[in-house]
Design a protein around this motif. Sequence first.
Motif, PDB file in Angstrom:
ATOM      1  N   HIS A  15      41.606  79.966 -59.223  1.00 40.94           N
ATOM      2  CA  HIS A  15      40.427  80.824 -59.104  1.00 40.94           C
ATOM      3  C   HIS A  15      39.665  80.488 -57.833  1.00 40.94           C
ATOM      4  O   HIS A  15      39.547  79.314 -57.442  1.00 40.94           O
ATOM      5  CB  HIS A  15      39.497  80.606 -60.310  1.00 40.94           C
ATOM      6  CG  HIS A  15      40.195  80.622 -61.641  1.00 40.94           C
ATOM      7  ND1 HIS A  15      40.380  81.766 -62.376  1.00 40.94           N
ATOM      8  CD2 HIS A  15      40.779  79.620 -62.361  1.00 40.94           C
ATOM      9  CE1 HIS A  15      41.019  81.475 -63.507  1.00 40.94           C
ATOM     10  NE2 HIS A  15      41.285  80.179 -63.513  1.00 40.94           N
ATOM     11  N   SER A  17      36.486  81.050 -57.563  1.00 35.07           N
ATOM     12  CA  SER A  17      35.088  80.862 -57.964  1.00 35.07           C
ATOM     13  C   SER A  17      35.033  79.821 -59.083  1.00 35.07           C
ATOM     14  O   SER A  17      36.068  79.374 -59.588  1.00 35.07           O
ATOM     15  CB  SER A  17      34.471  82.177 -58.453  1.00 35.07           C
ATOM     16  OG  SER A  17      34.959  82.498 -59.746  1.00 35.07           O
ATOM     17  N   ASP A  19      33.589  80.534 -61.938  1.00 30.46           N
ATOM     18  CA  ASP A  19      33.303  81.311 -63.146  1.00 30.46           C
ATOM     19  C   ASP A  19      34.039  80.793 -64.385  1.00 30.46           C
ATOM     20  O   ASP A  19      33.454  80.784 -65.485  1.00 30.46           O
ATOM     21  CB  ASP A  19      33.633  82.783 -62.925  1.00 30.46           C
ATOM     22  CG  ASP A  19      32.645  83.459 -61.988  1.00 30.46           C
ATOM     23  OD1 ASP A  19      31.578  82.875 -61.724  1.00 30.46           O
ATOM     24  OD2 ASP A  19      32.951  84.573 -61.503  1.00 30.46           O
ATOM     25  N   LYS A  22      31.914  78.136 -65.851  1.00 25.82           N
ATOM     26  CA  LYS A  22      30.684  78.686 -66.427  1.00 25.82           C
ATOM     27  C   LYS A  22      30.962  79.379 -67.751  1.00 25.82           C
ATOM     28  O   LYS A  22      30.128  79.350 -68.666  1.00 25.82           O
ATOM     29  CB  LYS A  22      30.056  79.687 -65.456  1.00 25.82           C
ATOM     30  CG  LYS A  22      29.585  79.083 -64.144  1.00 25.82           C
ATOM     31  CD  LYS A  22      29.090  80.162 -63.188  1.00 25.82           C
ATOM     32  CE  LYS A  22      28.697  79.587 -61.848  1.00 25.82           C
ATOM     33  NZ  LYS A  22      28.300  80.635 -60.866  1.00 25.82           N
ATOM     34  N   ASP A  23      32.136  79.984 -67.876  1.00 24.80           N
ATOM     35  CA  ASP A  23      32.456  80.797 -69.055  1.00 24.80           C
ATOM     36  C   ASP A  23      33.177  80.023 -70.161  1.00 24.80           C
ATOM     37  O   ASP A  23      33.486  80.596 -71.200  1.00 24.80           O
ATOM     38  CB  ASP A  23      33.343  81.985 -68.649  1.00 24.80           C
ATOM     39  CG  ASP A  23      32.639  82.926 -67.679  1.00 24.80           C
ATOM     40  OD1 ASP A  23      31.393  82.909 -67.642  1.00 24.80           O
ATOM     41  OD2 ASP A  23      33.345  83.660 -66.953  1.00 24.80           O
ATOM     42  N   GLN A  45      24.162  73.745 -62.293  1.00 31.09           N
ATOM     43  CA  GLN A  45      24.669  75.107 -62.312  1.00 31.09           C
ATOM     44  C   GLN A  45      25.796  75.357 -63.308  1.00 31.09           C
ATOM     45  O   GLN A  45      26.109  76.519 -63.592  1.00 31.09           O
ATOM     46  CB  GLN A  45      25.161  75.501 -60.908  1.00 31.09           C
ATOM     47  CG  GLN A  45      26.325  74.674 -60.399  1.00 31.09           C
ATOM     48  CD  GLN A  45      26.747  75.033 -58.989  1.00 31.09           C
ATOM     49  OE1 GLN A  45      26.540  74.264 -58.062  1.00 31.09           O
ATOM     50  NE2 GLN A  45      27.336  76.209 -58.817  1.00 31.09           N
ATOM     51  N   LEU A  46      26.398  74.303 -63.862  1.00 34.87           N
ATOM     52  CA  LEU A  46      27.595  74.539 -64.671  1.00 34.87           C
ATOM     53  C   LEU A  46      27.539  74.025 -66.105  1.00 34.87           C
ATOM     54  O   LEU A  46      28.141  74.623 -66.996  1.00 34.87           O
ATOM     55  CB  LEU A  46      28.813  73.884 -63.989  1.00 34.87           C
ATOM     56  CG  LEU A  46      29.273  74.460 -62.661  1.00 34.87           C
ATOM     57  CD1 LEU A  46      30.479  73.668 -62.145  1.00 34.87           C
ATOM     58  CD2 LEU A  46      29.646  75.931 -62.804  1.00 34.87           C
ATOM     59  N   CYS A 155      39.917  75.613 -59.764  1.00 31.82           N
ATOM     60  CA  CYS A 155      38.818  76.338 -59.115  1.00 31.82           C
ATOM     61  C   CYS A 155      38.619  75.734 -57.725  1.00 31.82           C
ATOM     62  O   CYS A 155      38.082  74.626 -57.581  1.00 31.82           O
ATOM     63  CB  CYS A 155      37.541  76.218 -59.945  1.00 31.82           C
ATOM     64  SG  CYS A 155      37.678  76.925 -61.605  1.00 31.82           S
TER      65      CYS A 155
END
Length: 352
Positions: A15, A17, A19, A22-23, A45-46, A155
Amino acid sequence: MLIQSATKKYEVSIHSSLDPVKDMAVDEKTFVVIDKQVYELYCGQLFQNIPQDRLYLLEATEVNKVLDTALDICECMTSIPAKRNAKLISLGGGIVQDVTGFAANILYRGIHWTFFPTTLLASCDSCIGGKTSLNYKKFKNLLGTFYPPDSIHICTPFFKTLTERDYQSGLGEVVKFNVMRGEAGIESMEANIGRLLERDDETLLTFVESSLAFKKAFIEQDEFDRGVRIQLNFAHTFGHAFESMSKYVIPHGTAVAMGTIAANRISVSRGWMTEQTAQRIENVLYQIIHIDKQDIAVSMDDIISAIRKDKKQTSSSLTAVLMKGEDLKLEIVHDVEPGEIEAAVGYLFEHI
């Protein structure tokens, strides 16, 4: 990329990003282990949604890559309601991978495990193949199992916050894989090492994918390291000795880069590799090997002893993987002489 192991198929996703981090779902059945340094860099942020009672921060050092750490994680996981249906998510480099993979394998005879490699070294090499390795007393990687993750998410933005030391360690494995490909791989390294050193996103993505694809062919043919996969030990016999000799001041990928030079010097001395080819490879490697030789006490007795303790050794003779011939074919040899190693290591430390 799908990898077929003896027990499961698992997918490697790359990836551009963060994301997927985060998800990621952290429910009551899930426990998360994160490299302490990664957590400190990205906690804002995570990782805000991870309950503290299901979070384990691991200081990723060789001292902690031991059985006691894996057992500590197992003990922490017994407090969550899930048992055989428990899920372990881990984020970090090779040390986190080794410890959490070992824990996932032995807890309840095997639980679901998702791995997010955060270093270039883990992303381009160790994340696939299923090996988990723990240090025991003075011996590196003496204990271990084969237990691949159920899924792997790479990532690439994590690479941006790697220190130069860790990033160049990862490049050591990237260069090694390309050298193992022969002339085409050497040419590719000569053409792209500059962009790799600059951490160019597109170039990094290309080489992570190609490194994993190269390794995939070996591990699917010989998952349990009894035949052709042993060829992937190229440069590692010497690299592991350099690591232990330096008390792990030299990181793994840098030690492998040094081991590549040592192995090739033995090939040159046997007439199996031309001086020109060895020099071309060294010209690339010298750009990523940065060590303070004052931190390392070079003892040939210690190096030979460390090589004899390497788990790939099968007898009193010294075994190594060397390159041979115009096509640079990988060959497992069992007759390496201590004098050959002394000459190769002497050359290495004279020139780095």
